[in-house]
Design a protein around this motif. Structure first.
Motif, PDB file in Angstrom:
ATOM      1  N   PRO A   1       0.636  -1.109  -0.427  1.00  0.00           N
ATOM      2  CA  PRO A   1      -0.460  -0.175   0.247  1.00  0.00           C
ATOM      3  C   PRO A   1       1.495   1.104  -0.312  1.00  0.00           C
ATOM      4  N   PRO A   2       0.590   2.338   0.023  1.00  0.00           N
ATOM      5  CA  PRO A   2       1.210   3.519  -0.513  1.00  0.00           C
ATOM      6  C   PRO A   2       2.172   3.964   0.823  1.00  0.00           C
ATOM      7  N   ALA A   3       1.580   3.868   1.558  1.00  0.00           N
ATOM      8  CA  ALA A   3       2.025   3.769   2.448  1.00  0.00           C
ATOM      9  C   ALA A   3       3.161   3.058   3.503  1.00  0.00           C
ATOM     10  N   GLU A   4       3.945   2.206   2.574  1.00  0.00           N
ATOM     11  CA  GLU A   4       4.728   1.612   2.956  1.00  0.00           C
ATOM     12  C   GLU A   4       5.800   1.370   2.392  1.00  0.00           C
ATOM     13  N   ARG A   5       5.556   2.272   0.487  1.00  0.00           N
ATOM     14  CA  ARG A   5       6.474   1.889  -0.961  1.00  0.00           C
ATOM     15  C   ARG A   5       7.755   2.851   0.273  1.00  0.00           C
ATOM     16  N   PRO A   6       8.150   2.690  -0.417  1.00  0.00           N
ATOM     17  CA  PRO A   6       9.792   2.885  -0.193  1.00  0.00           C
ATOM     18  C   PRO A   6       9.823   4.399  -0.878  1.00  0.00           C
ATOM     19  N   SER A   7      10.902   5.129  -0.643  1.00  0.00           N
ATOM     20  CA  SER A   7      11.199   6.472  -1.901  1.00  0.00           C
ATOM     21  C   SER A   7      11.798   6.722  -2.885  1.00  0.00           C
ATOM     22  N   ILE A   8      11.658   6.322  -3.065  1.00  0.00           N
ATOM     23  CA  ILE A   8      12.696   5.863  -4.927  1.00  0.00           C
ATOM     24  C   ILE A   8      11.663   6.463  -5.999  1.00  0.00           C
ATOM     25  N   GLY A   9      12.326   6.513  -6.745  1.00  0.00           N
ATOM     26  CA  GLY A   9      12.326   7.201  -7.900  1.00  0.00           C
ATOM     27  C   GLY A   9      12.547   5.911  -9.302  1.00  0.00           C
ATOM     28  N   LEU A  10      11.877   7.063 -10.549  1.00  0.00           N
ATOM     29  CA  LEU A  10      12.711   5.861 -11.787  1.00  0.00           C
ATOM     30  C   LEU A  10      12.514   7.357 -12.638  1.00  0.00           C
ATOM     31  N   LEU A  11      14.281   6.633 -13.362  1.00  0.00           N
ATOM     32  CA  LEU A  11      13.660   7.789 -14.257  1.00  0.00           C
ATOM     33  C   LEU A  11      14.876   7.114 -15.562  1.00  0.00           C
ATOM     34  N   LEU A  12      13.746   7.146 -16.811  1.00  0.00           N
ATOM     35  CA  LEU A  12      13.746   6.526 -18.120  1.00  0.00           C
ATOM     36  C   LEU A  12      14.238   7.909 -18.371  1.00  0.00           C
ATOM     37  N   VAL A  13      15.710   7.679 -19.104  1.00  0.00           N
ATOM     38  CA  VAL A  13      17.049   8.576 -20.519  1.00  0.00           C
ATOM     39  C   VAL A  13      16.581   8.606 -21.420  1.00  0.00           C
ATOM     40  N   VAL A  14      16.778  10.121 -22.539  1.00  0.00           N
ATOM     41  CA  VAL A  14      17.372   9.839 -23.917  1.00  0.00           C
ATOM     42  C   VAL A  14      18.533   9.926 -23.737  1.00  0.00           C
ATOM     43  N   GLY A  15      19.392   9.727 -24.757  1.00  0.00           N
ATOM     44  CA  GLY A  15      20.448  10.431 -25.853  1.00  0.00           C
ATOM     45  C   GLY A  15      21.471   9.530 -24.637  1.00  0.00           C
ATOM     46  N   GLU A  16      21.808   8.556 -23.875  1.00  0.00           N
ATOM     47  CA  GLU A  16      22.890   8.229 -23.659  1.00  0.00           C
ATOM     48  C   GLU A  16      23.938   7.488 -24.428  1.00  0.00           C
ATOM     49  N   GLU A  17      23.441   7.096 -25.364  1.00  0.00           N
ATOM     50  CA  GLU A  17      24.242   6.172 -26.429  1.00  0.00           C
ATOM     51  C   GLU A  17      24.884   7.220 -27.181  1.00  0.00           C
ATOM     52  N   GLU A  18      24.878   8.788 -27.342  1.00  0.00           N
ATOM     53  CA  GLU A  18      25.329   9.588 -27.245  1.00  0.00           C
ATOM     54  C   GLU A  18      26.130  10.823 -27.136  1.00  0.00           C
ATOM     55  N   ASN A  19      25.224  11.510 -26.242  1.00  0.00           N
ATOM     56  CA  ASN A  19      25.893  12.436 -25.101  1.00  0.00           C
ATOM     57  C   ASN A  19      25.553  13.231 -23.551  1.00  0.00           C
ATOM     58  N   GLY A  20      25.145  12.432 -24.142  1.00  0.00           N
ATOM     59  CA  GLY A  20      23.841  12.341 -22.498  1.00  0.00           C
ATOM     60  C   GLY A  20      23.320  13.272 -21.857  1.00  0.00           C
TER      61      GLY A  20
END
Length: 384
Positions: free
Chosen positions: A128-147
């Protein structure tokens, strides 16, 4: 492992993960053209009830950013959705051979991204929401070129405390990361008719002799040097049946975490400056377009201390090493984050025509990511 992890582990759905992974592989997403895969991933997160931010990078290109928990995330799962360009557009789609999944980006790093998404969905389903850890998810573009995707995130949000980046390591946990230096060499010659080379000066020939001069220096002697030296690309002026008057070469240099790229740059300049004594008429320019220092986080921290029990619970052998390639980890570390590199697949398979990954490793990665996310709440020290 504790009860909370067992609930999440039960919620990790291998068939859902397989479907996600194969659908991601079926979407062609080279650097600069990531919108289709971001639309797919955004829809999956919204369907699961998450608010997703599109963080603009440039027109039609954006990162996806989501968080859970009640506090500022101390840990981010970070994956890049872009790939190198396909060797053959008719062959980039996935192909399964037992446990092995072939396809462009399977190792680098759609397997890691799919595992992160599955860990994220499983945590949301099991807790449930109250038990979830405080975390982030980041899906980025452009890593194979210049980040540029990661740069945009860091400029807008600053660095998280910790980041887990799912580059292919064969599930080895890399708390150290090689540094990187990109060298750009240009030789200039004099054009003449190809049948009369004595009236010209061949820039390609000069470049080859420069490269041999560099290669023969003890600093870059392959069997003894700690520097990984790779000629990535070479091109010359193309003007028909003539002696070429310009040649460009790009060299990748990967160096041990403790080595300073600035010192290597100075050494390379010294080596190049002596080339004219051996190459008559040499006109050489050397520039360094990109440099990123390596790092070593050590293993005296709560994240590292969490790993042995996590791997043991999954029946896996924990291995530690340094990540040998360049990645967005260099950017996050330079900004003040503590990034570890850990993902399914082998680095040697990445960027090859037969890129592949074991699906069992992708499943194991989802479990590891979920366990690390839950471990955030179990430690209150400044290590996190």
């Amino acid at each position: 492992m504790n009860q909370r992890f067992e609930k999440v582990r039960q919620a990790i759905d291998a068939e859902r993960l397989r479907k996600t992974f194969l659908e991601m592989l079926a979407i062609y997403s080279p650097s600069g053209k990531e919108e289709d895969i971001q639309l797919y991933l955004e829809a999956r997160l919204i369907e699961a009830g998450f608010s997703v931010e599109r963080q603009p990078v440039e027109e039609d290109r954006y990162n996806l950013h989501a968080t859970m928990g009640s506090d500022t995330p101390r840990l981010y799962l970070i994956g890049h959705v872009d790939t190198v360009r396909a060797w053959d557009l008719d062959r980039y789609e996935p192909r399964e051979d037992g446990d092995i999944v072939h396809g462009l980006g399977s190792a680098d790093m759609k397997g890691g991204c799919a595992a992160m998404l599955e860990a994220w969905l499983a945590i949301a389903e099991a807790l449930p929401p109250a038990e979830r850890p405080s975390i982030g998810l980041l899906l980025v573009v452009g890593e194979e070129e210049n980040g540029d995707g990661s740069v945009a995130f860091l400029e807008a949000y600053g660095p998280p405390s910790w980041a887990v980046i799912g580059e292919p390591t064969g599930l080895t946990a890399c708390f150290a990361h090689f540094g990187y230096l990109e060298a750009h060499l240009v030789t200039t010659g004099r054009r003449s008719h190809s049948s009369l080379p004595e009236f010209g000066h061949n820039a390609v020939e000069s470049m080859l002799r420069v490269l041999l001069h560099i290669w023969n220096n003890p600093l870059l002697e392959n069997e003894k040097s700690e520097i990984v030296y790779s000629i990535r690309e070479m091109s010359s002026s193309r003007a028909g049946f003539v002696v070429p008057d310009r040649c460009e070469t790009w060299i990748d240099l990967h160096l041990q975490p403790e080595k300073d790229p600035a010192q290597l740059q100075e050494a390379m300049m010294r080596i190049a400056s002596t080339a004219d004594s051996a190459i008559p008429g040499l006109d050489l320019q050397v520039e360094f377009d990109f440099a990123a220092p390596g790092y070593s986080l050590g293993v005296e921290n709560d994240l590292a201390r969490s790993l042995p029990a996590i791997y043991e619970s999954l029946g896996l052998q924990l291995r530690l090493d340094g990540f040998r390639s360049h990645s967005d980890g260099n950017l996050f570390f330079a900004a003040g984050a503590k990034p570890i590199i850990l993902g399914p697949g082998a680095l040697e398979a990445a960027h090859t025509p037969d890129e592949q990954v074991a699906f069992s490793e992708v499943c194991a990665a989802a479990n590891i990511y979920a366990a690390l996310c839950l471990a955030v709440d179990e430690h209150n020290s400044t290590d996190w």
